[in-house]
Design an enzyme around this catalytic site. Structure first.
Site, PDB file in Angstrom:
ATOM      1  NE  ARG A 192       2.012  -0.738 -14.214  1.00 39.77           N
ATOM      2  CZ  ARG A 192       2.950  -1.117 -13.368  1.00 39.77           C
ATOM      3  NH1 ARG A 192       4.134  -0.563 -13.411  1.00 39.77           N
ATOM      4  NH2 ARG A 192       2.702  -2.034 -12.475  1.00 39.77           N
ATOM      5  CB  SER A 252      -2.631  -2.962  -6.293  1.00 41.06           C
ATOM      6  OG  SER A 252      -2.469  -3.965  -7.259  1.00 41.06           O
ATOM      7  N   GLY A 273      19.050  -1.054  -1.058  1.00 42.68           N
ATOM      8  CA  GLY A 273      17.710  -1.554  -1.366  1.00 42.68           C
ATOM      9  C   GLY A 273      17.852  -2.972  -1.885  1.00 42.68           C
ATOM     10  CG  LEU A 274      14.497  -5.299  -3.495  1.00 42.11           C
ATOM     11  CD1 LEU A 274      13.470  -5.653  -4.551  1.00 42.11           C
ATOM     12  CD2 LEU A 274      14.571  -6.389  -2.450  1.00 42.11           C
ATOM     13  NE  ARG A 290       9.231  -1.003 -13.009  1.00 42.55           N
ATOM     14  CZ  ARG A 290       8.224  -1.471 -12.261  1.00 42.55           C
ATOM     15  NH1 ARG A 290       7.893  -2.743 -12.312  1.00 42.55           N
ATOM     16  NH2 ARG A 290       7.543  -0.662 -11.473  1.00 42.55           N
ATOM     17  CG  HIS A 292       1.067   2.904 -11.336  1.00 39.27           C
ATOM     18  ND1 HIS A 292      -0.276   2.769 -11.071  1.00 39.27           N
ATOM     19  CD2 HIS A 292       1.604   1.667 -11.229  1.00 39.27           C
ATOM     20  CE1 HIS A 292      -0.516   1.487 -10.815  1.00 39.27           C
ATOM     21  NE2 HIS A 292       0.588   0.807 -10.905  1.00 39.27           N
TER      22      HIS A 292
HETATM   23  C1  LIG Z   1       4.899   2.342  -4.614  1.00 38.45           C
HETATM   24  C2  LIG Z   1       5.733   1.439  -5.455  1.00 38.45           C
HETATM   25  C3  LIG Z   1       5.278   0.163  -5.775  1.00 38.45           C
HETATM   26  C4  LIG Z   1       6.044  -0.683  -6.562  1.00 38.45           C
HETATM   27  N1  LIG Z   1       5.574  -1.955  -6.826  1.00 38.45           N
HETATM   28  C5  LIG Z   1       6.356  -2.803  -7.540  1.00 38.45           C
HETATM   29  C6  LIG Z   1       5.941  -4.158  -7.747  1.00 38.45           C
HETATM   30  O1  LIG Z   1       4.864  -4.573  -7.310  1.00 38.45           O
HETATM   31  N2  LIG Z   1       6.757  -4.973  -8.447  1.00 38.45           N
HETATM   32  C7  LIG Z   1       7.955  -4.554  -8.939  1.00 38.45           C
HETATM   33  O2  LIG Z   1       8.670  -5.346  -9.538  1.00 38.45           O
HETATM   34  N3  LIG Z   1       8.389  -3.284  -8.727  1.00 38.45           N
HETATM   35  C8  LIG Z   1       7.617  -2.397  -8.051  1.00 38.45           C
HETATM   36  N4  LIG Z   1       8.066  -1.121  -7.841  1.00 38.45           N
HETATM   37  C9  LIG Z   1       9.406  -0.719  -8.306  1.00 38.45           C
HETATM   38  C10 LIG Z   1      10.494  -1.268  -7.393  1.00 38.45           C
HETATM   39  O3  LIG Z   1      10.046  -1.279  -6.071  1.00 38.45           O
HETATM   40  C11 LIG Z   1      11.788  -0.450  -7.437  1.00 38.45           C
HETATM   41  O4  LIG Z   1      12.128  -0.157  -8.738  1.00 38.45           O
HETATM   42  C12 LIG Z   1      12.948  -1.221  -6.823  1.00 38.45           C
HETATM   43  O5  LIG Z   1      12.591  -1.714  -5.563  1.00 38.45           O
HETATM   44  C13 LIG Z   1      14.187  -0.362  -6.720  1.00 38.45           C
HETATM   45  O6  LIG Z   1      15.181  -1.040  -5.983  1.00 38.45           O
HETATM   46  P1  LIG Z   1      16.648  -0.450  -5.880  1.00 38.45           P
HETATM   47  O7  LIG Z   1      17.418  -1.366  -5.013  1.00 38.45           O
HETATM   48  O8  LIG Z   1      17.171  -0.170  -7.227  1.00 38.45           O
HETATM   49  O9  LIG Z   1      16.457   0.990  -5.187  1.00 38.45           O
HETATM   50  P2  LIG Z   1      15.870   1.428  -3.755  1.00 38.45           P
HETATM   51  O10 LIG Z   1      15.138   0.352  -3.066  1.00 38.45           O
HETATM   52  O11 LIG Z   1      15.181   2.725  -3.972  1.00 38.45           O
HETATM   53  O12 LIG Z   1      17.161   1.674  -2.894  1.00 38.45           O
HETATM   54  C14 LIG Z   1      17.962   2.798  -3.048  1.00 38.45           C
HETATM   55  C15 LIG Z   1      19.035   2.757  -1.995  1.00 38.45           C
HETATM   56  O13 LIG Z   1      19.992   3.760  -2.268  1.00 38.45           O
HETATM   57  C16 LIG Z   1      20.220   4.546  -1.128  1.00 38.45           C
HETATM   58  N5  LIG Z   1      20.620   5.868  -1.617  1.00 38.45           N
HETATM   59  C17 LIG Z   1      20.031   6.632  -2.568  1.00 38.45           C
HETATM   60  N6  LIG Z   1      20.751   7.738  -2.792  1.00 38.45           N
HETATM   61  C18 LIG Z   1      21.820   7.672  -1.973  1.00 38.45           C
HETATM   62  C19 LIG Z   1      22.950   8.509  -1.753  1.00 38.45           C
HETATM   63  N7  LIG Z   1      23.135   9.641  -2.430  1.00 38.45           N
HETATM   64  N8  LIG Z   1      23.852   8.133  -0.816  1.00 38.45           N
HETATM   65  C20 LIG Z   1      23.692   6.976  -0.111  1.00 38.45           C
HETATM   66  N9  LIG Z   1      22.662   6.136  -0.305  1.00 38.45           N
HETATM   67  C21 LIG Z   1      21.742   6.486  -1.224  1.00 38.45           C
HETATM   68  C22 LIG Z   1      18.965   4.467  -0.328  1.00 38.45           C
HETATM   69  O14 LIG Z   1      19.253   4.734   1.018  1.00 38.45           O
HETATM   70  C23 LIG Z   1      18.549   3.027  -0.580  1.00 38.45           C
HETATM   71  O15 LIG Z   1      19.246   2.189   0.300  1.00 38.45           O
HETATM   72  C24 LIG Z   1       7.287  -0.251  -7.057  1.00 38.45           C
HETATM   73  C25 LIG Z   1       7.753   1.031  -6.747  1.00 38.45           C
HETATM   74  C26 LIG Z   1       6.988   1.879  -5.971  1.00 38.45           C
HETATM   75  C27 LIG Z   1       7.502   3.244  -5.678  1.00 38.45           C
END
Ligand SMILES: Cc1cc2nc3c(=O)[nH]c(=O)nc-3n(C[C@H](O)[C@H](O)[C@H](O)COP(=O)(O)OP(=O)(O)OC[C@H]3O[C@@H](n4cnc5c(N)ncnc54)[C@H](O)[C@@H]3O)c2cc1C
Ligand code: FES
Lengths: 252, 638
Positions: free
Chosen positions: B331, B284, B42-43, B436, B266
């Site tokens: 929130r 939103s 992810g990010l 958060r 939320h």
């Molecule tokens: C609907 C929604 C709206 C949001 N809006 C905002 C916003 O406007 N602004 C903001 O700052 N934040 C927002 N957030 C929060 C934010 O999007 C997330 O916290 C953030 O993007 C998480 O990024 P990450 O890289 O940590 O995890 P993720 O993007 O969840 O990535 C997880 C990765 O791990 C992999 N993975 C997981 N488990 C395993 C495993 N066992 N084996 C192999 N791979 C695995 C997945 O395939 C994926 O690639 C929002 C969240 C949601 C749900």
């Protein structure tokens, strides 16, 4: 919330054990379907029934269920994502169907997308196209301040229109030639219009169109079924843009 | 044990620069000798894998989706914060730091939050360079908006799809490295165990989700960037595949789990429509700028068409309870207030779990056209899901689990207590404290991935010999055997319940007892119910199909099995934390007016739990929190 009553439907679902196994349509009943359910929730329920009957549930790709990850991929009654305007199958709701309907559910069909199982296909060819050049070659760190290069709003908006692509592959599934031209052109256009991406525009369009052919996608012969199938409304004008970029690259 | 976060000392504004300088470096020619495993793209993981690949490390990256472009980061709508101060409105790195500490209700480390605020500006520049089409004004400059109650405009956005665009930016950088051969990407691959050799993380055991093959991948370091765990509530705004599995497996191998009880609910999500609901959709939070929250004063009116409830019979409860913040209350406060109205029997819609968000006043004030301009896409999305026209009748909203502030414990270098195991993004616990702020999760994910781990991992790797591992080690064989045995066991049960049935039951227990408002009683009840469900699962679940095949039932069963263990830890943490702070609200600890009552004397610490076996008491370790730069104060939103 709608006030309709629940409905009973007959599903004809493509079942295929693996990439090389023969596949066929199987018939299942979906009973007491609420019009407020999403299409995938309807299949969830059918799957729960199948499990109770000892039948292996239907495999299908899905993740976000809010129309943005591009994971869901089903051809419903011959149309990718079911044909509701700008709607992915996970956002399609059962109220668009009526009691007694027969629904045909099949996977994306394209030479470049081999079937993994049932409705699940392998779309890694789309990643290969991006890997060929769908980026700017900037390094992490050491880039200029975001406001150093101004970007006129119309160009930023144009780039955003193209960047809305969710990479689901419906354009390929909808195309009689199995072409990924709309997908490729969206990325080419997004980056070609931005100053940050212009520098590599020529090499990018060459590399990406070459990858397109190598991956087994068909040619584009301007049917424009891709635009009709696209759940994000990506416009075929980007294909024209790709063609212009390609010609520019040839003459450069 | 008293944990040490290894934060640099001295003036806060120098901490990160000084630390970066003090970190040992790996010689450029030696980098390629080190292999780094990144789980999750992810990010956080995508940015990390791309940046470390570019530095010259050999990277192997993994995700469970069919492409790294689909991680749940893609769903973020609102935007990403940075302290650029472009609008000249008084923002600064210090202010972003201050807001984040305060917003987190004083439960995060100062040094980590400072670093986040400092690198926030680099993130925007990086994304622009990648071609992320951020919104621009007519002069061509980057546009900002204010978000989540912040008093400055520091949020950068790309229409309503900021997360998508940032993720596609990281994905493009990752794709470039895959092409260059520095990153090897494994899609549709799930990590099912962490391999720890002589106390050091050296690899992972995975299942290839297409073929069912179980195998190990070894490396000099392992980074987990596997996202959040709010799917423990079953219904949440997370994607269907989001799970605690990777974190939980690492926890079982010794990694401490920090503050698992901190989850964010939320306030504005589309309510559940029925028993078959599979996930919840967020709307939103900006809607509360123009929408007014109300429920009928009288229970009898709840079944009526909202437009038939006369003005004097409506209870605009947020305006009544929080006269100065009104509908814009934070929130956690808005979520709890909605729940209270529904618990009181005055909720609306299916099951009485909903409150109205009414735009009639705003439409009268500024016209339907303006409202359409502001929120048109949201009204459209709402109609797609509910079949209701929110220009004509109020929207129905209900709070939903959304984000997990808790996660694996990490030190300032993002390294867990297991040497060689790093944790990034939502998967770690580091910067958000107990709550958060909006638009800061995207910032954290990219900060960790682009600008923190590429430095701090070097400091670790420089001190170890490259390639000092072997897939033939007894620990690897043991791990593979255990994973296989776990899968065989799941198939052997052949019970009567489906995985989803038990998962739903768990979600219900967690939502009702460990959700928005927690009490000693509800938590103790949950601690009785969870082990029962776990027993039921291991004795009566039915997992169909085979292990050596593409099998989504098996995938889901494994994730639910882990949630069934994790849920107990989360509940224990909530029970032990005898205070209310941020997203953690204990009904016993509130001010007379219902505000959260923190207890800084006893709980100004990070609670990091050590695993001691399923069903056994975990051991609590504390990391005291010190506030040298921001004065510990009570949050007030009256
Ligand atoms: C609907 C929604 C709206 C949001 N809006 C905002 C916003 O406007 N602004 C903001 O700052 N934040 C927002 N957030 C929060 C934010 O999007 C997330 O916290 C953030 O993007 C998480 O990024 P990450 O890289 O940590 O995890 P993720 O993007 O969840 O990535 C997880 C990765 O791990 C992999 N993975 C997981 N488990 C395993 C495993 N066992 N084996 C192999 N791979 C695995 C997945 O395939 C994926 O690639 C929002 C969240 C949601 C749900
Ligand atoms: S499941 Fe994500 S777009 Fe449909």
């Amino acid at each position: 919330m709608s006030d309709h009553n629940t409905m009973n439907l007959t599903l004809h679902v493509w079942r295929q054990k693996g990439p090389n196994a023969p596949g066929k349509l199987e018939t299942y009943e979906a009973k007491n379907v609420s019009p407020d359910m999403s299409f995938l929730e309807m299949i969830d329920e059918v799957n729960e029934d199948l499990i109770k009957k000892g039948v292996e549930p239907i495999a299908f790709d899905h993740d976000c269920r809010e129309g943005i990850c591009g994971m869901c991929s089903q051809v419903i009654n011959g149309v990718p994502h079911g044909g509701q305007d700008r709607t992915t199958v996970c956002q399609l709701h059962m109220r668009t169907f009526k009691d007694g309907d027969n629904i045909f559910i099949e996977p994306w069909r394209a030479k470049a997308f081999p079937i993994v199982k049932d409705l699940v296909v392998d779309r890694s060819a789309l990643d290969t196209i991006i890997q060929a050049g769908g980026y700017t070659s900037c390094h992490t760190g050491g880039v200029a301040d975001g406001n150093t290069i101004l970007i006129p709003k119309p160009e930023a908006d144009y780039a955003m229109d193209a960047a809305e692509c969710i990479g689901c592959g419906a354009c390929v599934a909808g195309c009689p030639n199995g072409s990924a031209m709309l997908f490729t052109s969206a990325k080419v256009s997004q980056l070609a219009v931005l100053p940050q991406g212009k520098v590599e525009a020529a090499t990018r369009v060459n590399a990406m169109t070459e990858a397109l052919q190598q991956c087994g996608f068909g040619n584009c012969s301007n049917h424009y079924e891709c635009q009709a199938a696209c759940p994000k409304g990506i416009n075929v004008k980007f294909i024209a843009k790709l063609n212009r970029e390609y010609l520019k690259a040839v003459f450069e | 044990m008293i944990l040490d976060g290894k934060c640099p000392t001295g003036p806060i504004e120098k901490t990160w620069d000084k630390h970066r300088f003090d970190l040992k470096l790996v010689n450029p020619a030696n980098k390629r000798k080190y292999k780094v495993i990144v789980v999750g793209t992810g990010l956080a993981g995508g940015a990390a894998a791309a940046s470390m690949g570019e530095l010259g490390y050999q990277v192997e990256a993994f995700c469970y989706q069919d492409s790294p472009r689909r991680a749940h980061s893609i769903a973020a709508q609102g935007g990403i914060n940075a302290a650029k101060a472009y609008p000249n409105d008084g923002d600064s790195i210090y202010r972003l730091f201050y807001d984040t500490i305060k917003g987190g209700d004083f439960r995060a480390r100062e040094a980590d939050v400072w670093r986040l605020a400092q690198v926030s500006n680099n993130i925007i520049d990086q994304c622009v360079a990648q071609g992320v089409p951020f919104a621009r004004d007519y002069a061509g400059y980057l546009d900002n908006r204010s978000f989540g109650g912040a008093q400055v405009s520091r949020t950068f956005y790309a229409r309503g799809q900021t997360g998508q665009q940032l993720l596609l930016g990281a994905y493009s950088a990752l794709s470039r490295q895959i092409k260059a051969g520095t990153v090897k990407m494994y899609n549709r691959t799930e990590m099912l165990d962490l391999i720890v050799i002589d106390g050091v993380a050296k690899g992972i055991t995975i299942r290839d989700l297409t073929t069912g093959e179980i195998r190990v991948h070894m490396g000099d370091a392992v980074c987990l960037a596997t996202g959040g765990y709010v799917n423990v509530f079953y219904l949440s705004t997370n994607a269907m595949g989001c799970s605690v599995t990777a974190n939980w497996k690492a926890h079982k191998k010794g990694a401490f789990f920090a503050n698992p009880c901190y989850t964010q609910i939320h306030p504005t999500c589309i309510p559940q429509h029925g028993e078959h609901q599979s996930k919840l959709t967020l709307m939103s939070e900006s809607l509360r700028n123009d929408g007014r929250c109300w429920v009928p004063k009288k229970k009898e009116d709840c079944g009526k068409h909202p437009n038939e409830v006369p003005e004097e019979e409506r209870d605009y409860y947020l305006e009544r309870k929080y006269p100065s913040f009104g509908n814009l209350a934070p929130r956690d406060i808005a979520s709890r207030a909605a729940k209270e109205q529904c618990d009181d029997g005055r909720g609306v819609g299916p099951g009485g779990r909903g409150v109205y968000l009414d735009f009639a006043t705003a439409i009268k004030r500024v016209g339907e056209h303006t409202i359409k301009e502001r929120y048109g896409n949201l009204f459209e999305m709402y109609e797609k899901i509910t079949d209701e026209d929110a220009y004509k009748r109020p929207m129905r909203m209900y709070p939903a689990p959304h984000y997990s502030m808790g996660g694996l414990w990490v030190d300032y270098n993002l390294m867990s207590n297991i040497p060689g195991l790093f944790v990034l993004g939502e998967a770690n616990f580091s910067v958000h404290g107990a709550n958060r702020l909006g638009a800061s999760a995207l910032m954290q994910g990219l900060a960790d991935g682009y600008f923190v781990i590429p430095y701090t991992i070097g400091g670790y790797l420089a001190g170890i010999k490259p390639g000092d591992y072997s897939a033939e080690h007894a620990e690897c064989k043991k791990s593979v055997e255990e994973v296989k045995a776990g899968i065989d066991k799941l198939f052997s049960i052949k019970g009567k319940k489906t995985v989803s049935e038990i998962y739903r039951a768990l979600g219900k227990v967690m939502w009702e007892n460990v959700g928005m408002a927690r009490s000693d009683e509800s938590l103790k009840l949950a601690l009785k119910e969870i082990p029962k469900l776990r027993d039921e699962f291991w004795n009566n679940v039915n997992v169909t199909g085979e292990g050596g095949d593409f099998n989504q039932q098996l995938e889901n069963a494994g994730r639910v099995a882990d949630f069934l263990e994790f849920a107990e830890l989360m509940t224990k943490d909530a029970l032990v934390r005898e205070e209310s702070c941020g997203g953690h609200f204990r009904v016993e600890h509130q001010m007379p007016d219902g505000e959260a009552k923190r207890n800084d004397v006893d709980f100004c610490h990070v609670a990091a739990w050590e695993f001691k076996g399923v069903g056994n008491e975990p051991e609590l370790h504390k990391e005291p929190l010190k506030f040298d730069n921001v004065h510990l104060a009570v949050r007030s939103y009256k």
